[in-house]
Design a protein around this motif. Structure first.
Motif, short mmCIF file in Angstrom:
data_model
loop_
_atom_site.label_atom_id
_atom_site.label_comp_id
_atom_site.label_asym_id
_atom_site.label_seq_id
_atom_site.Cartn_x
_atom_site.Cartn_y
_atom_site.Cartn_z
N PHE A 182 7.02 -48.03 11.06
CA PHE A 182 5.62 -47.75 11.39
C PHE A 182 5.38 -48.15 12.84
O PHE A 182 5.51 -49.32 13.20
CB PHE A 182 4.71 -48.53 10.46
N LEU A 183 5.06 -47.16 13.67
CA LEU A 183 4.87 -47.38 15.11
C LEU A 183 3.39 -47.24 15.47
O LEU A 183 2.75 -46.26 15.11
CB LEU A 183 5.69 -46.39 15.91
N THR A 184 2.89 -48.24 16.18
CA THR A 184 1.52 -48.21 16.68
C THR A 184 1.54 -48.22 18.21
O THR A 184 2.21 -49.06 18.81
CB THR A 184 0.71 -49.41 16.17
N ILE A 185 0.83 -47.29 18.83
CA ILE A 185 0.73 -47.19 20.29
C ILE A 185 -0.74 -47.32 20.68
O ILE A 185 -1.60 -46.63 20.11
CB ILE A 185 1.30 -45.85 20.79
N GLU A 186 -1.02 -48.20 21.65
CA GLU A 186 -2.39 -48.40 22.11
C GLU A 186 -2.45 -48.29 23.63
O GLU A 186 -1.55 -48.74 24.33
CB GLU A 186 -2.93 -49.75 21.67
N TYR A 201 -2.92 -44.98 18.15
CA TYR A 201 -2.26 -44.05 17.24
C TYR A 201 -1.19 -44.79 16.45
O TYR A 201 -0.39 -45.54 17.02
CB TYR A 201 -1.60 -42.89 18.01
N SER A 202 -1.17 -44.57 15.12
CA SER A 202 -0.18 -45.21 14.25
C SER A 202 0.39 -44.18 13.29
O SER A 202 -0.35 -43.34 12.75
CB SER A 202 -0.81 -46.36 13.45
N ASN A 203 1.70 -44.25 13.08
CA ASN A 203 2.31 -43.36 12.10
C ASN A 203 3.74 -43.80 11.83
O ASN A 203 4.27 -44.71 12.47
CB ASN A 203 2.30 -41.91 12.58
N TYR A 204 4.35 -43.11 10.84
CA TYR A 204 5.73 -43.40 10.46
C TYR A 204 6.68 -42.52 11.28
O TYR A 204 6.55 -41.30 11.29
CB TYR A 204 5.94 -43.15 8.96
N PHE A 205 7.63 -43.17 11.94
CA PHE A 205 8.59 -42.49 12.80
C PHE A 205 10.00 -42.72 12.29
O PHE A 205 10.31 -43.77 11.71
CB PHE A 205 8.50 -43.01 14.24
N TYR A 206 10.87 -41.76 12.55
CA TYR A 206 12.29 -41.88 12.19
C TYR A 206 13.08 -42.44 13.38
O TYR A 206 12.59 -42.43 14.51
CB TYR A 206 12.85 -40.52 11.77
N LEU A 263 6.58 -38.40 10.41
CA LEU A 263 6.24 -37.26 11.25
C LEU A 263 7.38 -36.24 11.27
O LEU A 263 8.55 -36.60 11.29
CB LEU A 263 5.96 -37.74 12.68
N GLU A 264 7.00 -34.96 11.25
CA GLU A 264 7.97 -33.87 11.32
C GLU A 264 8.85 -33.80 10.09
O GLU A 264 9.93 -33.20 10.13
CB GLU A 264 8.85 -34.02 12.58
N GLU A 272 -1.09 -35.06 9.56
CA GLU A 272 -0.40 -36.28 9.96
C GLU A 272 -0.79 -37.49 9.11
O GLU A 272 -0.02 -38.44 8.99
CB GLU A 272 -0.69 -36.58 11.44
N LYS A 273 -1.96 -37.46 8.49
CA LYS A 273 -2.43 -38.61 7.73
C LYS A 273 -1.76 -38.76 6.38
O LYS A 273 -1.94 -39.78 5.71
CB LYS A 273 -3.95 -38.50 7.54
N SER A 274 -0.99 -37.78 5.95
CA SER A 274 -0.37 -37.86 4.62
C SER A 274 1.05 -38.38 4.66
O SER A 274 1.76 -38.35 3.67
CB SER A 274 -0.39 -36.48 3.95
N THR A 275 1.51 -38.86 5.82
CA THR A 275 2.83 -39.49 5.88
C THR A 275 2.78 -40.83 5.15
O THR A 275 1.72 -41.44 5.01
CB THR A 275 3.25 -39.74 7.33
#
Length: 365
Positions: free
Chosen positions: A71-75, A114-119, A173-174, A253-256
Motif C-alpha cells: 500500500f503506497l501513499t503519496i502526498e 493518493y493511496s492505493n495498492y501497487f505491485y 492498480l492495473e 481505482e477504489k475497488s482495489t
C-alpha cells in the motif's frame, strides 16, 4: 565556407537538444539519465522532503522502487499555483495514476494525497511546475502479505492451490482478475471460505470449460475493511475434475484491495434413511400415524459412514399439524397431515421424507 555553415547548423542543433533536455518530456528513465535530466530516488519512510522549482514550465521526476506488493501513499504540498502530479510507469509511456492539479500559496499550501495498492516495480512520480517556488513531497509504503507466485490474470496462467491452503491475495492498480486452479480426483463437497478486506471484490467458480459453476461471493454492494472483512463460507457439491476460481474487482481505482481464499473437501452424504419412529409403524408408503399430543423420535442412518458432515436440518410442511425439532423429535399437534423432511447440511442436498398423519384422541383408528 561549407565548414562554417556545417558548424552553424551543428551548434543550432546542439542548443535545441540542450533545451529539450531541460524542458522536454523524456520517454525512458535510462534516456533521462543519458541526457542529464535529474531523476531522484525517493524515500518511502513517510518523511516530508522539501524541493524547489527554479524555472517555469519545469518537470521533476522522482523514482520509487517497490520490491514487494503493498500500500503506497503519496502526498504533496504545493506553495505555488498550478502544480501537477501524476505517477508514471518506468518507461514514462503510461500514466498509472491520473494527473491531478493543485494550487497553493506561500501561507496556504495546497494538499494532494493518493493511496492505493501497487505491485513490485519501478514507478516515477512526475511533477509539472507552471511557476517557480517550493513544494513538499513524501511517500509511505506498507508491504502486504501476498501468496501469489506470479502473473495469474487469466485461467491459462491460474495459480494451482491445494485444499486447506490459505491464499492471501491482492488486486492492485492495473489488475482486475486473479485466477486459481484446483483438481478433485473424486466427487466431493467443497467448502470455500472467502474473506474480502475491500469493497466489491467477488469470487466465482468455473469448471474446466470455463462455464460458471457456483457463486462463492457475487455481490458488489457490500462494504468491508481491513478490520471488518466480508467473510462467506460456501459449500458446493462438485464432481471429479479441474476447477477455476476467479477473483475480480470493479474497474474503478477504489475497488482495489486484499483478500484471503481457502477451501476444504469432504466426502458427501449420498443417502439419508429414516429407519424408526419410536413405537409407530413406518408403512411402505413412508407414512406413520400418531395420535394428537404424541411425541416420537425419528432414527436415521446417514451414508456413507465416512461422510465428514452428517448433520441434518429438520423441517415440517405444517408446524400446525406436526412440528419437529433439530434432533428429529416430532410433536403431533393437530389433526391432519404433514411432511417431515431431513436435509443434509454438507451441500449435497440429499433429503429423506416421512409423512405424519395426526389423528384425534377421540377416534379409534
Amino acid at each position: 565556407m561549407f565548414m562554417n555553415k556545417t558548424r552553424g547548423i551543428f551548434c543550432r542543433l546542439l542548443v535545441l537538444v540542450m533545451l529539450f533536455s531541460v524542458f522536454g518530456e523524456v520517454k525512458t528513465t535510462s534516456a533521462m539519465s543519458e541526457i542529464g535530466v535529474k531523476l531522484e530516488s525517493f524515500s518511502l519512510n513517510g518523511d516530508w522532503q522539501r524541493f524547489w522549482n527554479v524555472s517555469t514550465n519545469g518537470v521533476s521526476y522522482y523514482r520509487v522502487e517497490l520490491s514487494k506488493p503493498g500500500f503506497l501513499t503519496i502526498e504533496l504540498k504545493s506553495f505555488v499555483q498550478s502544480t501537477e502530479i501524476s505517477v508514471m510507469n518506468n518507461e514514462l509511456t503510461k500514466e498509472i495514476v491520473r494527473k491531478s492539479s493543485v494550487s497553493g500559496r506561500e501561507n496556504e499550501p495546497a494538499a494532494y494525497k493518493y493511496s492505493n495498492y501497487f505491485y513490485p516495480g519501478i514507478y516515477i512520480i512526475k511533477i509539472n511546475h507552471k511557476n517557480v517556488g517550493k513544494f513538499d513531497l513524501r511517500a509511505l509504503f506498507e508491504p502486504v502479505e501476498n501468496d501469489e507466485t506470479g502473473v495469474n490474470d487469466d485461467h491459462k496462467t491460474a495459480q494451482e492451490i491445494e485444499a486447506s491452503e490459505d491464499v492471501n491475495g491482492m488486486l492492485g492498480l492495473e489488475d482486475w482478475y486473479d485466477y486459481y486452479k484446483f483438481t478433485l480426483d473424486s466427487d466431493k463437497i467443497v467448502k470455500f471460505t472467502f474473506a474480502s478486506y475491500q469493497n466489491a471484490l467477488t469470487a466465482i467458480l468455473f469448471n474446466d470449460y470455463m462455464m460458471k459453476t457456483a457463486e462463492i461471493l457475487e455481490d458488489y454492494s457490500y462494504t468491508a475493511t481491513k478490520s471488518v472483512p466480508r467473510v462467506v463460507e460456501t459449500p458446493v457439491k462438485l464432481k471429479a475434475g479441474t476447477y477455476y476460481i476467479r477473483i475480480n474487482r470493479r474497474e474503478d481505482e477504489k475497488s482495489t484491495g486484499l483478500y484471503k481464499l481457502s477451501f476444504e473437501t469432504y466426502n458427501p452424504v449420498t443417502q439419508i434413511k429414516i429407519t424408526k419412529a419410536g413405537k409407530a409403524k413406518i408403512r411402505k408408503n413412508k407414512t406413520i400415524k400418531l395420535k394428537q399430543g404424541k411425541k416420537v423420535k425419528l432414527k436415521v442412518v446417514v451414508s456413507p459412514s465416512n461422510a465428514e458432515n452428517k448433520k441434518l436440518n429438520w423441517t415440517s410442511s405444517s408446524e400446525y399439524v406436526a412440528s419437529v425439532d433439530a434432533k428429529g423429535k416430532i410433536n403431533a399437534n393437530n389433526e391432519g397431515e404433514a411432511i417431515i423432511t431431513a436435509t443434509a447440511t454438507d451441500g449435497s442436498e440429499v433429503t429423506a421424507e416421512i409423512t405424519v398423519k395426526v389423528i384425534s384422541n377421540n377416534l379409534n383408528r
